[in-house]
Design an enzyme around this catalytic site. Sequence first.
Site: not given
Length: 223
Positions: A13, A38, A40, A42, A71, A73, A142, A147-150, A180-182, A202-203
């Site tokens: 991402s 990916h 994002d 928003m 994606h 959002m 999800m 809304g946020f990475g990390g 997607d996420g973490g 992402g991170s």
Amino acid sequence: MSASQRTVRIAPSILAADFARLADEVAAIEAAGADVVHVDVMDGHFVPNLSIGLPVIRALKRVTRLPLDVHLMITNADDFLARYAEAGADWLSVHPEACLHLDRTLATIRELGCRAGVALNPHTGLDALTWVGDRLDHVLLMSVNPGFGGQRFIPRSVDKIRAVREWLDREAPDATLGVDGGVNTSNAELVRRAGADVLVAGSAVFRADDYRVAIAALRGDSV
Ligand code: DX5
Ligand code: ZN
């Protein structure tokens, strides 16, 4: 099909990339073995954050051969589908909460030549998918609130991945299942074993010292 037989795609991402060097960052993940980019999008309404949109996707399309997994959002996704497809999106995922007529939205995405995805928030049940199985190419589950990475991976997502995988095996066996996420190198194996075949990260990629090592570890390959 068992988890070990499934082809796993890694989708970094770019939300976690250095935006001042975006073309280089995308070239770097491409060289490091990423399968998909990916992206994002928003709008500050559907999620409490703003990111990037059409001009960046248009620019990315010129510098990478990888498919762009967009994606959305955004609250009025339907108004923008054609423009995202024209800008270069290859996959387009929408949140059912933002689409009053999800069946029509997914049909439109396919008509535009993109893979049609449904993104499920952590609280969104599988019932959102029940009657659109034949319209689906991708489910984006999800594992954080969008809304946020990390953010930290929500542990109960693992049961949900299993449940969606079971449902897809029955109802839409050709569709892919993204998480997607973490997602990081510590939980990737759990996520893959539960049935995911697209790992968005992402991170875990862009904060790594070596993108190739990170991508291989997410995929479960030894380098
Ligand atoms: C969150 C986004 C994610 C995010 C993932 O709203 O949909 O794609 O960028 O970032 P990490 O992998 O850092 O959780
Ligand atoms: Zn995302």
